[in-house]
Motif scaffolding. Structure first.
Motif, PDB file in Angstrom:
ATOM      1  N   GLN A 167      -2.993  -1.869   1.248  1.00  0.00           N
ATOM      2  CA  GLN A 167      -3.152  -3.199   0.685  1.00  0.00           C
ATOM      3  C   GLN A 167      -2.278  -3.446  -0.526  1.00  0.00           C
ATOM      4  O   GLN A 167      -2.314  -4.525  -1.118  1.00  0.00           O
ATOM      5  N   ALA A 168      -1.464  -2.458  -0.910  1.00  0.00           N
ATOM      6  CA  ALA A 168      -0.685  -2.580  -2.140  1.00  0.00           C
ATOM      7  C   ALA A 168       0.362  -3.689  -2.049  1.00  0.00           C
ATOM      8  O   ALA A 168       0.541  -4.469  -2.983  1.00  0.00           O
ATOM      9  N   LEU A 169       1.060  -3.756  -0.917  1.00  0.00           N
ATOM     10  CA  LEU A 169       2.143  -4.731  -0.750  1.00  0.00           C
ATOM     11  C   LEU A 169       1.656  -5.969  -0.013  1.00  0.00           C
ATOM     12  O   LEU A 169       0.897  -5.871   0.940  1.00  0.00           O
ATOM     13  N   SER A 170       2.105  -7.120  -0.455  1.00  0.00           N
ATOM     14  CA  SER A 170       1.849  -8.351   0.292  1.00  0.00           C
ATOM     15  C   SER A 170       2.624  -8.292   1.602  1.00  0.00           C
ATOM     16  O   SER A 170       3.793  -7.909   1.630  1.00  0.00           O
ATOM     17  N   SER A 171       1.963  -8.670   2.686  1.00  0.00           N
ATOM     18  CA  SER A 171       2.636  -8.646   3.983  1.00  0.00           C
ATOM     19  C   SER A 171       3.833  -9.584   4.002  1.00  0.00           C
ATOM     20  O   SER A 171       4.777  -9.386   4.775  1.00  0.00           O
ATOM     21  N   LEU A 172       3.825 -10.613   3.149  1.00  0.00           N
ATOM     22  CA  LEU A 172       4.930 -11.563   3.119  1.00  0.00           C
ATOM     23  C   LEU A 172       6.179 -10.976   2.465  1.00  0.00           C
ATOM     24  O   LEU A 172       7.248 -11.572   2.526  1.00  0.00           O
ATOM     25  N   ALA A 173       6.038  -9.792   1.833  1.00  0.00           N
ATOM     26  CA  ALA A 173       7.196  -9.132   1.234  1.00  0.00           C
ATOM     27  C   ALA A 173       7.950  -8.284   2.248  1.00  0.00           C
ATOM     28  O   ALA A 173       9.062  -7.832   1.986  1.00  0.00           O
ATOM     29  N   LEU A 174       7.345  -8.069   3.426  1.00  0.00           N
ATOM     30  CA  LEU A 174       7.949  -7.216   4.443  1.00  0.00           C
ATOM     31  C   LEU A 174       8.857  -8.035   5.344  1.00  0.00           C
ATOM     32  O   LEU A 174       8.496  -9.110   5.800  1.00  0.00           O
ATOM     33  N   ARG A 175      10.029  -7.535   5.603  1.00  0.00           N
ATOM     34  CA  ARG A 175      10.977  -8.188   6.506  1.00  0.00           C
ATOM     35  C   ARG A 175      11.920  -7.147   7.073  1.00  0.00           C
ATOM     36  O   ARG A 175      11.983  -6.012   6.586  1.00  0.00           O
ATOM     37  N   GLU A 176      12.684  -7.503   8.119  1.00  0.00           N
ATOM     38  CA  GLU A 176      13.504  -6.532   8.845  1.00  0.00           C
ATOM     39  C   GLU A 176      14.979  -6.601   8.497  1.00  0.00           C
ATOM     40  O   GLU A 176      15.760  -5.801   9.006  1.00  0.00           O
TER      41      GLU A 176
ATOM     42  N   PRO B 261       7.626  -2.939  -7.410  1.00  0.00           N
ATOM     43  CA  PRO B 261       8.060  -1.531  -7.422  1.00  0.00           C
ATOM     44  C   PRO B 261       6.909  -0.529  -7.397  1.00  0.00           C
ATOM     45  O   PRO B 261       6.964   0.463  -6.661  1.00  0.00           O
ATOM     46  N   PHE B 262       5.857  -0.771  -8.176  1.00  0.00           N
ATOM     47  CA  PHE B 262       4.748   0.176  -8.220  1.00  0.00           C
ATOM     48  C   PHE B 262       3.972   0.163  -6.905  1.00  0.00           C
ATOM     49  O   PHE B 262       3.562   1.214  -6.404  1.00  0.00           O
ATOM     50  N   GLU B 263       3.771  -1.042  -6.361  1.00  0.00           N
ATOM     51  CA  GLU B 263       3.062  -1.148  -5.086  1.00  0.00           C
ATOM     52  C   GLU B 263       3.859  -0.486  -3.966  1.00  0.00           C
ATOM     53  O   GLU B 263       3.301   0.176  -3.085  1.00  0.00           O
ATOM     54  N   LEU B 264       5.183  -0.661  -3.995  1.00  0.00           N
ATOM     55  CA  LEU B 264       6.054  -0.043  -2.994  1.00  0.00           C
ATOM     56  C   LEU B 264       5.959   1.477  -3.059  1.00  0.00           C
ATOM     57  O   LEU B 264       5.877   2.158  -2.025  1.00  0.00           O
ATOM     58  N   PHE B 265       5.921   2.020  -4.265  1.00  0.00           N
ATOM     59  CA  PHE B 265       5.820   3.472  -4.433  1.00  0.00           C
ATOM     60  C   PHE B 265       4.512   3.985  -3.850  1.00  0.00           C
ATOM     61  O   PHE B 265       4.483   5.005  -3.147  1.00  0.00           O
ATOM     62  N   ARG B 266       3.406   3.271  -4.121  1.00  0.00           N
ATOM     63  CA  ARG B 266       2.104   3.694  -3.605  1.00  0.00           C
ATOM     64  C   ARG B 266       2.082   3.675  -2.083  1.00  0.00           C
ATOM     65  O   ARG B 266       1.524   4.575  -1.436  1.00  0.00           O
ATOM     66  N   THR B 267       2.711   2.666  -1.493  1.00  0.00           N
ATOM     67  CA  THR B 267       2.746   2.574  -0.034  1.00  0.00           C
ATOM     68  C   THR B 267       3.594   3.683   0.567  1.00  0.00           C
ATOM     69  O   THR B 267       3.209   4.320   1.562  1.00  0.00           O
ATOM     70  N   LEU B 268       4.761   3.935  -0.032  1.00  0.00           N
ATOM     71  CA  LEU B 268       5.648   4.973   0.494  1.00  0.00           C
ATOM     72  C   LEU B 268       5.023   6.356   0.388  1.00  0.00           C
ATOM     73  O   LEU B 268       5.270   7.221   1.242  1.00  0.00           O
ATOM     74  N   GLN B 269       4.201   6.567  -0.640  1.00  0.00           N
ATOM     75  CA  GLN B 269       3.525   7.852  -0.792  1.00  0.00           C
ATOM     76  C   GLN B 269       2.653   8.185   0.417  1.00  0.00           C
ATOM     77  O   GLN B 269       2.513   9.346   0.804  1.00  0.00           O
ATOM     78  N   GLN B 270       2.060   7.151   0.999  1.00  0.00           N
ATOM     79  CA  GLN B 270       1.147   7.339   2.123  1.00  0.00           C
ATOM     80  C   GLN B 270       1.749   6.877   3.446  1.00  0.00           C
ATOM     81  O   GLN B 270       1.035   6.746   4.435  1.00  0.00           O
ATOM     82  N   GLY B 271       3.065   6.639   3.448  1.00  0.00           N
ATOM     83  CA  GLY B 271       3.714   6.058   4.616  1.00  0.00           C
ATOM     84  C   GLY B 271       3.471   6.815   5.909  1.00  0.00           C
ATOM     85  O   GLY B 271       3.110   6.220   6.930  1.00  0.00           O
ATOM     86  N   GLN B 272       3.650   8.125   5.879  1.00  0.00           N
ATOM     87  CA  GLN B 272       3.471   8.913   7.101  1.00  0.00           C
ATOM     88  C   GLN B 272       2.016   8.899   7.550  1.00  0.00           C
ATOM     89  O   GLN B 272       1.714   8.718   8.733  1.00  0.00           O
ATOM     90  N   ALA B 273       1.106   9.075   6.597  1.00  0.00           N
ATOM     91  CA  ALA B 273      -0.315   9.113   6.936  1.00  0.00           C
ATOM     92  C   ALA B 273      -0.787   7.788   7.514  1.00  0.00           C
ATOM     93  O   ALA B 273      -1.620   7.767   8.426  1.00  0.00           O
ATOM     94  N   LEU B 274      -0.266   6.673   7.011  1.00  0.00           N
ATOM     95  CA  LEU B 274      -0.697   5.367   7.508  1.00  0.00           C
ATOM     96  C   LEU B 274      -0.313   5.159   8.967  1.00  0.00           C
ATOM     97  O   LEU B 274      -0.964   4.395   9.675  1.00  0.00           O
TER      98      LEU B 274
END
Length: 271
Positions: free
Chosen positions: A180-189, A201-214
């Motif tokens: 839930q850290a990143l707004s879905s509207l911030a994601l694009r291809e 930046p901080f939210e992105l770091f938290r998401t990347l930390q758990q990227g594989q597990a998610l």
């Protein structure tokens, strides 16, 4: 389905095959509609192919930004997998009818974000309990929410159920925060993702930390926690099926982590 109505109302045009639905749309005061044999030569800024969630969201956002938008749909009714119909007085829905995260201002639900941007909303019906049938045929209606779940586990879970589920919730906490850290509207291809993601930046770091597990199956977490209680394991499989139509082995952790097992929060709605 009011979301479909506002999505179409914000679009400047909507084209469907000739049918009674098209005739109903043409009679709407808030919508220009045409059938396949009634072409329009009016110039538009954007043409959206398909009127599912993605198409209607795209059209609504573009129209909100002042772009003249035309939505094209091959089906005789708008909505994609979420359209509905009535036969002999019975109402049917072809897709999902339950949603979470619409009653709070800060929500991980991307549709809620679309509503907020275009400053529209729906009247939501809040569910407070589920009709449930146990394998032995016993029927009960467990209340939705943490307190209701605690009661259900105490009454039907047997020894160790409450403790196992509490430990699972604690294990899911970092995954939930990351999901839930990143707004879905911030994601694009495209390359523009650099611009939108670096706003967080901080939210992105938290998401990347758990990227594989998610991205791993939820069954990996269940195995890691060494769950033994049969009721808890069956309950989790049921939640996975309700959320994604698959058992825990086919459901990503990200799905279950969005609201830390979302069907046990209090924000379950229907439109």
């Amino acid at each position: 389905m009011k979301f479909l109505v506002f999505g179409l109302a914000l679009a400047n045009g909507f084209v469907v095959p000739n049918s009674q639905h098209a005739n109903q749309l043409k009679n709407s005061n808030s919508l220009f509609a045409a059938t396949e044999d009634v072409a329009t030569e009016e110039e538009v800024d954007a043409i959206i192919i398909g009127s599912g969630f993605a198409g209607l969201s795209c059209a609504a956002l573009l129209s909100h930004c002042g772009k003249k938008t035309l939505v094209l749909e091959s089906h005789d009714a708008p909505g994609g997998c979420t359209h509905s119909w009535t036969r002999r007085g019975f109402h049917f829905e072809s897709g999902p009818s339950l949603y979470s995260g619409f009653s709070m201002d800060r929500s991980p639900n991307p549709l809620k974000n679309v509503f907020q941007i275009i400053e529209e909303d729906c009247e939501w019906i809040t569910y407070d309990r589920w009709g449930t049938v146990l394998p032995n045929g016993e029927k009960f209606a467990p209340p939705i929410g943490p307190e209701g779940l605690a009661t259900t586990l105490k009454q039907h879970g047997g020894p160790g159920a409450e403790e196992e589920f509490a430990a699972l919730m604690e294990r899911m906490a970092p995954l939930s925060d990351a999901a839930q850290a990143l707004s879905s509207l911030a994601l694009r291809e495209d390359a523009g993702a650099v611009v939108t993601l670096l706003k967080y930046p901080f939210e992105l770091f938290r998401t990347l930390q758990q990227g594989q597990a998610l991205n791993e199956p939820f069954s990996v977490i269940m195995d890691e926690m060494k769950l033994k209680n049969k009721f808890v394991k069956n309950w989790l499989d049921m939640l996975c099926f309700l959320l994604q139509g698959l058992p825990a082995s086919g459901t990503m952790n990200a799905v279950m982590a969005v609201s830390r097992l979302p069907l046990h929060c209090r924000m379950i709605h229907r439109w």
